[in-house]
Design a protein around this motif. Structure first.
Motif, PDB file in Angstrom:
ATOM      1  N   ASP A  10       8.019  -0.013  -3.988  1.00 14.92           N
ATOM      2  CA  ASP A  10       7.515  -0.189  -2.126  1.00 14.92           C
ATOM      3  C   ASP A  10       6.953  -1.144  -1.695  1.00 14.92           C
ATOM      4  O   ASP A  10       6.680  -1.852  -2.270  1.00 14.92           O
ATOM      5  CB  ASP A  10       7.219   1.471  -1.502  1.00 14.92           C
ATOM      6  N   THR A  11       7.080  -1.325  -0.392  1.00 13.16           N
ATOM      7  CA  THR A  11       6.462  -2.886   0.103  1.00 13.16           C
ATOM      8  C   THR A  11       4.298  -2.810  -0.048  1.00 13.16           C
ATOM      9  O   THR A  11       3.830  -3.530  -0.746  1.00 13.16           O
ATOM     10  CB  THR A  11       6.512  -2.591   2.179  1.00 13.16           C
ATOM     11  N   ALA A  12       4.177  -0.602  -0.658  1.00 11.71           N
ATOM     12  CA  ALA A  12       2.754  -1.346  -0.893  1.00 11.71           C
ATOM     13  C   ALA A  12       2.394  -1.978  -2.432  1.00 11.71           C
ATOM     14  O   ALA A  12       1.251  -2.385  -2.562  1.00 11.71           O
ATOM     15  CB  ALA A  12       2.439   0.520  -0.676  1.00 11.71           C
ATOM     16  N   ALA A  13       3.245  -1.300  -3.453  1.00 13.06           N
ATOM     17  CA  ALA A  13       2.965  -1.478  -4.697  1.00 13.06           C
ATOM     18  C   ALA A  13       3.354  -3.597  -4.864  1.00 13.06           C
ATOM     19  O   ALA A  13       2.541  -3.741  -5.917  1.00 13.06           O
ATOM     20  CB  ALA A  13       4.587  -0.813  -5.967  1.00 13.06           C
ATOM     21  N   LEU A  14       4.856  -3.174  -4.558  1.00 10.61           N
ATOM     22  CA  LEU A  14       4.758  -4.634  -3.925  1.00 10.61           C
ATOM     23  C   LEU A  14       3.946  -6.039  -3.525  1.00 10.61           C
ATOM     24  O   LEU A  14       3.232  -6.686  -4.292  1.00 10.61           O
ATOM     25  CB  LEU A  14       6.447  -6.138  -3.254  1.00 10.61           C
ATOM     26  N   ASN A  15       2.716  -5.373  -2.903  1.00 10.63           N
ATOM     27  CA  ASN A  15       1.932  -6.114  -2.356  1.00 10.63           C
ATOM     28  C   ASN A  15       0.760  -6.014  -3.438  1.00 10.63           C
ATOM     29  O   ASN A  15       0.008  -7.517  -3.428  1.00 10.63           O
ATOM     30  CB  ASN A  15       1.363  -5.821  -0.612  1.00 10.63           C
ATOM     31  N   ALA A  16       0.581  -4.600  -3.692  1.00  4.34           N
ATOM     32  CA  ALA A  16      -0.380  -4.615  -5.045  1.00  4.34           C
ATOM     33  C   ALA A  16      -0.522  -5.931  -6.045  1.00  4.34           C
ATOM     34  O   ALA A  16      -1.299  -6.423  -6.947  1.00  4.34           O
ATOM     35  CB  ALA A  16      -0.525  -3.610  -5.303  1.00  4.34           C
ATOM     36  N   MET A  17       0.611  -5.595  -6.615  1.00  4.04           N
ATOM     37  CA  MET A  17       1.390  -6.551  -7.850  1.00  4.04           C
ATOM     38  C   MET A  17       0.563  -8.520  -7.022  1.00  4.04           C
ATOM     39  O   MET A  17       0.990  -9.108  -8.290  1.00  4.04           O
ATOM     40  CB  MET A  17       2.498  -6.704  -7.753  1.00  4.04           C
ATOM     41  N   GLN A  18       1.055  -8.553  -5.881  1.00  4.29           N
ATOM     42  CA  GLN A  18       1.213 -10.089  -5.950  1.00  4.29           C
ATOM     43  C   GLN A  18      -0.183 -11.100  -6.627  1.00  4.29           C
ATOM     44  O   GLN A  18       0.275 -11.954  -7.029  1.00  4.29           O
ATOM     45  CB  GLN A  18       1.506 -10.027  -4.620  1.00  4.29           C
ATOM     46  N   PRO A  19      -1.591 -10.434  -6.582  1.00  8.43           N
ATOM     47  CA  PRO A  19      -1.967 -11.200  -6.612  1.00  8.43           C
ATOM     48  C   PRO A  19      -2.374 -11.449  -8.425  1.00  8.43           C
ATOM     49  O   PRO A  19      -2.930 -12.346  -9.048  1.00  8.43           O
ATOM     50  CB  PRO A  19      -3.516 -10.578  -6.593  1.00  8.43           C
ATOM     51  N   LEU A  20      -1.458 -10.519  -9.211  1.00 12.79           N
ATOM     52  CA  LEU A  20      -1.558 -10.414 -10.566  1.00 12.79           C
ATOM     53  C   LEU A  20      -0.574 -11.348 -10.991  1.00 12.79           C
ATOM     54  O   LEU A  20      -0.323 -12.260 -11.543  1.00 12.79           O
ATOM     55  CB  LEU A  20      -1.207  -9.017 -10.678  1.00 12.79           C
ATOM     56  N   ILE A  21       0.376 -11.291 -10.218  1.00 12.24           N
ATOM     57  CA  ILE A  21       1.478 -12.991 -10.043  1.00 12.24           C
ATOM     58  C   ILE A  21       0.627 -13.479 -10.387  1.00 12.24           C
ATOM     59  O   ILE A  21       1.549 -15.035 -11.261  1.00 12.24           O
ATOM     60  CB  ILE A  21       2.443 -12.197  -9.330  1.00 12.24           C
ATOM     61  N   ALA A  22       0.477 -13.836  -8.945  1.00 13.34           N
ATOM     62  CA  ALA A  22      -0.262 -15.056  -9.105  1.00 13.34           C
ATOM     63  C   ALA A  22      -0.392 -15.593  -9.655  1.00 13.34           C
ATOM     64  O   ALA A  22      -1.283 -16.933 -10.462  1.00 13.34           O
ATOM     65  CB  ALA A  22      -0.867 -15.479  -7.165  1.00 13.34           C
ATOM     66  N   ALA A  23      -1.657 -15.211 -10.672  1.00  9.71           N
ATOM     67  CA  ALA A  23      -2.667 -15.464 -11.722  1.00  9.71           C
ATOM     68  C   ALA A  23      -2.406 -15.267 -12.989  1.00  9.71           C
ATOM     69  O   ALA A  23      -2.629 -16.255 -13.509  1.00  9.71           O
ATOM     70  CB  ALA A  23      -3.850 -14.465 -11.760  1.00  9.71           C
ATOM     71  N   ALA A  24      -1.251 -15.264 -13.298  1.00  7.54           N
ATOM     72  CA  ALA A  24      -0.195 -14.880 -14.623  1.00  7.54           C
ATOM     73  C   ALA A  24       0.379 -16.489 -14.753  1.00  7.54           C
ATOM     74  O   ALA A  24       1.018 -17.213 -14.071  1.00  7.54           O
ATOM     75  CB  ALA A  24       0.832 -14.086 -14.836  1.00  7.54           C
ATOM     76  N   SER A  25      -0.112 -16.787 -16.706  1.00  3.54           N
ATOM     77  CA  SER A  25       0.518 -17.716 -17.375  1.00  3.54           C
ATOM     78  C   SER A  25       1.676 -17.498 -17.459  1.00  3.54           C
ATOM     79  O   SER A  25       2.608 -18.687 -18.095  1.00  3.54           O
ATOM     80  CB  SER A  25      -0.649 -18.490 -17.916  1.00  3.54           C
ATOM     81  N   LEU A  26       1.854 -16.102 -18.015  1.00  5.94           N
ATOM     82  CA  LEU A  26       2.963 -15.604 -18.495  1.00  5.94           C
ATOM     83  C   LEU A  26       3.264 -14.555 -18.129  1.00  5.94           C
ATOM     84  O   LEU A  26       2.242 -13.492 -18.074  1.00  5.94           O
ATOM     85  CB  LEU A  26       2.507 -14.970 -20.369  1.00  5.94           C
TER      86      LEU A  26
END
Length: 329
Positions: free
Chosen positions: A194-210
């Protein structure tokens, strides 16, 4: 003395309670279920150690029989446990896994909660800060998933670790590993975030090299299952791998892209942990360095295929010799 870890795996360690094929683990008797130590970060740490890449596990377990079993297993595998926390109040988590007749599985709930949640939800940042300097000294990668984001304490600890890893020049590997049951036990196991989970994931996605994604995760998060499109759409232009069960793997690594046909397992007993074995094989190759992307991914796919030949995620994990023999068939 164990070598300093090259890969730190942070998150949950838990028991997968595998129900009888076609049956319900919530109602089946104990002698018809198969309890297996698992949890993606624990799986990856153990698999890396078996392949020969020094690894560390960072997580929190109960002061119970499950916690003791994990500590014994990981110590025997050679996994660094300076970041292992033990919780005197909350138990280790048991996940109920329904297995279909073809070996595919569905996470359908939990067992063991005594009213205060599970130990993995309470990963403590203060304890993590004490163990972190030694863990990160020679690390190349921090491997994480999104499950710790579902609870405030573990989410804060995860975000702190990612920030500290980046500051130290350690690359972030993210396996989205979306499991709605961990966020809401009453949710449909097939539901997207849901939207809350998607928002929580965004910083990890932005940090990922892989970034490793199942096909459905790629579609939920990016509206595309094309790794090149996903990579180009992110500022850091990460390496991206998209898996799809037994279908071909699509990838974009080191500026190249391609498709790898799935490797057929010698037999399928249980697919639990196949994706984690794939991740460990890829990280093992990245730490070693020097191999072309196709070779690294083929090695990773072999790790995933071989795990399907046994029950549970950890026991069937191959060593590097077994992987090479499989690839040379």
């Amino acid at each position: 003395m164990q070598p300093a870890p090259k890969v730190i795996c942070l998150g949950e360690a838990l028991v997968d309670r595998l129900g009888p094929l076609g049956g319900d683990p919530a109602t089946a008797t104990a002698d018809h279920c198969d309890d297996r130590l698992g949890g993606a970060p624990a799986n990856v740490a153990c698999a890396l150690a078996r392949l020969g890449t020094p690894s560390a596990f960072v997580g929190r377990l109960g002061r119970d029989a499950i916690g003791e079993a994990f500590e014994h297993l990981m110590a025997n595998r050679g996994v660094e446990l300076a970041g292992l926390q033990r919780d005197a109040t909350r138990p280790s988590r048991v996940v109920l896994v329904r297995r279909h007749a073809d070996g595919e599985r569905v996470f359908q709930g939990f067992a063991g909660d005594q009213g205060q949640g599970f130990s993995d939800q309470a990963l403590d940042q203060t304890e993590l800060e004490r163990s972190w300097p030694a863990l990160v000294a020679q690390a190349q990668w921090l491997w994480v998933g999104t499950i710790p984001l579902a609870t405030a304490a573990s989410s804060a600890s995860l975000r702190w670790a990612v920030d500290q890893a980046q500051a130290a020049g350690v690359r972030i590997a993210l396996d989205v590993n979306w499991r709605p049951t961990f966020w809401d036990v009453s949710s449909d196991p097939a539901a997207g975030p849901d939207t809350a989970a998607l928002n929580a994931m965004q910083p990890l996605i932005a940090a990922a090299s892989l970034l490793k994604l199942a096909k459905e995760e790629a579609l939920w998060l990016f509206g595309s299952a094309d790794p090149s499109v996903i990579s180009a759409g992110l500022p850091q232009v990460p390496d991206v791998v998209v898996t799809d069960g037994g279908n071909p793997v699509h990838w974009s690594l080191a500026g190249a892209s391609g498709v790898l046909e799935a490797l057929a397992p010698p037999q399928v007993v249980d697919t639990t942990g196949a994706g984690d074995a794939f991740s460990s094989g890829l990280l093992h190759q990245l730490v070693q360095g020097g191999a072309p992307p196709e070779q690294m991914l083929r090695f990773a796919a072999a790790c995933g295929a071989l795990v399907c030949g046994g029950a549970g995620a950890i026991d069937p994990q191959p060593d590097a010799v077994a992987v090479q023999r499989f690839l040379e068939r």
